[in-house]
Design a protein around this motif. Structure first.
Motif, PDB file in Angstrom:
ATOM      1  N   ALA A  24       0.833  -1.204   0.000  1.00 11.16           N
ATOM      2  CA  ALA A  24       0.000   0.000   0.000  1.00 11.16           C
ATOM      3  C   ALA A  24       0.872   1.261   0.000  1.00 11.16           C
ATOM      4  O   ALA A  24       1.972   1.261   0.512  1.00 11.16           O
ATOM      5  N   GLN A  25       0.344   2.329  -0.593  1.00  9.82           N
ATOM      6  CA  GLN A  25       1.009   3.619  -0.540  1.00  9.82           C
ATOM      7  C   GLN A  25       0.835   4.159   0.867  1.00  9.82           C
ATOM      8  O   GLN A  25      -0.276   4.429   1.297  1.00  9.82           O
ATOM      9  N   GLN A  26       1.930   4.312   1.600  1.00  5.01           N
ATOM     10  CA  GLN A  26       1.833   4.726   2.992  1.00  5.01           C
ATOM     11  C   GLN A  26       1.688   6.240   3.099  1.00  5.01           C
ATOM     12  O   GLN A  26       2.449   6.987   2.490  1.00  5.01           O
ATOM     13  N   PRO A  27       0.696   6.698   3.875  1.00  5.77           N
ATOM     14  CA  PRO A  27       0.555   8.136   4.106  1.00  5.77           C
ATOM     15  C   PRO A  27       1.765   8.689   4.850  1.00  5.77           C
ATOM     16  O   PRO A  27       2.528   7.940   5.459  1.00  5.77           O
ATOM     17  N   GLN A  28       1.924   9.979   4.814  1.00  4.45           N
ATOM     18  CA  GLN A  28       3.022  10.632   5.519  1.00  4.45           C
ATOM     19  C   GLN A  28       2.806  10.585   7.027  1.00  4.45           C
ATOM     20  O   GLN A  28       1.692  10.387   7.509  1.00  4.45           O
ATOM     21  N   HIS A  29       3.887  10.814   7.748  1.00  2.82           N
ATOM     22  CA  HIS A  29       3.869  10.786   9.208  1.00  2.82           C
ATOM     23  C   HIS A  29       2.935  11.865   9.766  1.00  2.82           C
ATOM     24  O   HIS A  29       2.724  12.917   9.150  1.00  2.82           O
ATOM     25  N   MET A  83      -5.635  11.275   7.121  1.00  4.14           N
ATOM     26  CA  MET A  83      -4.925   9.992   7.093  1.00  4.14           C
ATOM     27  C   MET A  83      -3.424  10.240   7.225  1.00  4.14           C
ATOM     28  O   MET A  83      -2.852  11.056   6.507  1.00  4.14           O
ATOM     29  N   HIS A  84      -2.807   9.535   8.174  1.00  7.08           N
ATOM     30  CA  HIS A  84      -1.376   9.666   8.424  1.00  7.08           C
ATOM     31  C   HIS A  84      -0.826   8.364   8.993  1.00  7.08           C
ATOM     32  O   HIS A  84      -1.583   7.461   9.324  1.00  7.08           O
ATOM     33  N   SER A  85       0.490   8.286   9.106  1.00  4.83           N
ATOM     34  CA  SER A  85       1.127   7.051   9.558  1.00  4.83           C
ATOM     35  C   SER A  85       1.777   7.234  10.925  1.00  4.83           C
ATOM     36  O   SER A  85       2.108   8.349  11.336  1.00  4.83           O
ATOM     37  N   HIS A  86       1.943   6.106  11.604  1.00  6.79           N
ATOM     38  CA  HIS A  86       2.698   6.027  12.858  1.00  6.79           C
ATOM     39  C   HIS A  86       3.546   4.758  12.823  1.00  6.79           C
ATOM     40  O   HIS A  86       3.051   3.699  12.421  1.00  6.79           O
ATOM     41  N   PRO A  87       4.791   4.846  13.263  1.00  8.58           N
ATOM     42  CA  PRO A  87       5.594   3.632  13.435  1.00  8.58           C
ATOM     43  C   PRO A  87       5.227   2.980  14.777  1.00  8.58           C
ATOM     44  O   PRO A  87       4.403   3.526  15.521  1.00  8.58           O
ATOM     45  N   ALA A  98      -6.836   7.935  10.263  1.00  4.51           N
ATOM     46  CA  ALA A  98      -7.316   9.303  10.396  1.00  4.51           C
ATOM     47  C   ALA A  98      -8.236   9.289  11.610  1.00  4.51           C
ATOM     48  O   ALA A  98      -8.699   8.222  12.024  1.00  4.51           O
ATOM     49  N   TRP A  99      -8.472  10.448  12.211  1.00  2.00           N
ATOM     50  CA  TRP A  99      -9.389  10.465  13.354  1.00  2.00           C
ATOM     51  C   TRP A  99     -10.126  11.785  13.452  1.00  2.00           C
ATOM     52  O   TRP A  99      -9.677  12.808  12.946  1.00  2.00           O
ATOM     53  N   GLU A 100     -11.273  11.704  14.109  1.00  4.36           N
ATOM     54  CA  GLU A 100     -12.090  12.875  14.424  1.00  4.36           C
ATOM     55  C   GLU A 100     -12.385  12.812  15.913  1.00  4.36           C
ATOM     56  O   GLU A 100     -12.802  11.774  16.426  1.00  4.36           O
ATOM     57  N   LEU A 101     -12.173  13.912  16.617  1.00  9.10           N
ATOM     58  CA  LEU A 101     -12.427  13.951  18.049  1.00  9.10           C
ATOM     59  C   LEU A 101     -13.900  14.278  18.289  1.00  9.10           C
ATOM     60  O   LEU A 101     -14.372  15.362  17.979  1.00  9.10           O
ATOM     61  N   LEU A 102     -14.624  13.288  18.818  1.00 10.81           N
ATOM     62  CA  LEU A 102     -16.071  13.421  19.040  1.00 10.81           C
ATOM     63  C   LEU A 102     -16.400  14.078  20.373  1.00 10.81           C
ATOM     64  O   LEU A 102     -17.429  14.727  20.513  1.00 10.81           O
ATOM     65  N   ALA A 103     -15.541  13.878  21.386  1.00 13.19           N
ATOM     66  CA  ALA A 103     -15.785  14.434  22.724  1.00 13.19           C
ATOM     67  C   ALA A 103     -14.461  14.551  23.461  1.00 13.19           C
ATOM     68  O   ALA A 103     -13.516  13.815  23.171  1.00 13.19           O
ATOM     69  N   GLY A 104     -14.417  15.469  24.413  1.00  9.21           N
ATOM     70  CA  GLY A 104     -13.234  15.609  25.247  1.00  9.21           C
ATOM     71  C   GLY A 104     -12.057  16.193  24.498  1.00  9.21           C
ATOM     72  O   GLY A 104     -12.206  17.090  23.684  1.00  9.21           O
ATOM     73  N   GLU A 105     -10.871  15.642  24.776  1.00  8.89           N
ATOM     74  CA  GLU A 105      -9.648  16.152  24.177  1.00  8.89           C
ATOM     75  C   GLU A 105      -8.708  15.007  23.831  1.00  8.89           C
ATOM     76  O   GLU A 105      -8.792  13.932  24.398  1.00  8.89           O
ATOM     77  N   VAL A 106      -7.849  15.266  22.880  1.00 12.16           N
ATOM     78  CA  VAL A 106      -6.701  14.395  22.644  1.00 12.16           C
ATOM     79  C   VAL A 106      -5.547  15.067  23.380  1.00 12.16           C
ATOM     80  O   VAL A 106      -5.258  16.243  23.143  1.00 12.16           O
ATOM     81  N   ASP A 107      -4.945  14.359  24.306  1.00 11.87           N
ATOM     82  CA  ASP A 107      -3.768  14.833  25.031  1.00 11.87           C
ATOM     83  C   ASP A 107      -2.946  13.582  25.325  1.00 11.87           C
ATOM     84  O   ASP A 107      -3.159  12.916  26.326  1.00 11.87           O
TER      85      ASP A 107
END
Length: 118
Positions: free
Chosen positions: A13-18, A51-55, A96-105
């Motif tokens: 697959a073509q990997q998305p960027q970091h 959409m992004h990648s993580h090692p 990829a993600w969408e924050l539905l409630a609260g926070e990402v920390d």
């Protein structure tokens, strides 16, 4: 996040960027050397990360929130972020993600030696 949530990216697959390239406003590098890259990911309700990648990485949740995660294959999953949760993500993955409630920390600790031979 749970280690069972990550999905391996197919080699063909073509990997998305970091994440730090695709979404730099939410993914700030705190330190990077030959051993690790440490990222502080922060976002508030309604934030969407393309959409992004993580090692492979260690994830430490500091805040509380709920995300809708979309995997590279198009499937979605609701993920609860609970303060104090610490998870090892064994495989690289794209999402990829969408924050539905609260926070990402969260603190993401990418261990560069975990990428060797993968």
């Amino acid at each position: 996040m749970s280690s069972s949530l990550s999905r391996q990216t197919p080699a063909s697959a073509q990997q998305p960027q970091h994440a730090t390239i695709v979404d730099p406003d939410a993914h700030q590098v705190l330190i990077e050397n030959e051993h690790v890259r440490v990222i502080h990911a922060r976002a508030s309700h309604g934030w969407e990360s393309a959409m992004h990648s993580h090692p492979p990485m260690l994830v430490v949740n500091l805040g509380s929130g709920r995300q809708k995660v979309t995997w590279a294959d198009g499937t979605t999953q609701i993920v609860d972020l609970n303060p104090g949760a610490v998870v090892w993500q064994e495989n690289a993955f794209d999402h990829a993600w969408e924050l539905l409630a609260g926070e990402v920390d969260v603190i993401l600790v990418e261990v560069k030696s975990a990428n060797v031979g993968k």
